[in-house]
Write a protein that holds these residues in place. Structure first.
Motif: not given
Length: 82
Positions: A19-45
């Motif tokens: 937990l003191d080295r969070p880069i691995g968690s970031y690398l795991l999170f970003w592709p999922g977060a990007w996919s969730i953002a792309l799947a959101a309705e246009r103009g919404t968060l």
């Protein structure tokens, strides 16, 4: 931050999960977060609850991966000079 913020009984587990080295968690999170953002309705968060779920999942899965790697590589790590 692990030594400063966490109670002493939890510190070894936090270090084991890296937990003191969070880069691995970031690398795991970003592709999922990007996919969730792309799947959101246009103009919404994107859905905040789903993003939070993916964030927690990324931290837990990375911690599990670090833990199992330490268990499986214990014999190899003993032979490596550091």
């Amino acid at each position: 931050w692990v030594d400063r913020l966490l109670p002493e009984p939890l510190q070894p587990y936090a270090r084991l999960m890296r937990l003191d080295r969070p880069i691995g968690s970031y690398l795991l999170f970003w592709p999922g977060a990007w996919s969730i953002a792309l799947a959101a309705e246009r103009g919404t968060l994107p859905d905040a609850k789903l993003l939070a779920l993916f964030a927690v999942g990324a931290v837990i899965m990375r911690g599990a991966g670090c833990t199992i790697n330490d268990m499986w590589d214990a014999d190899i790590d003993k032979r490596v000079e550091r």
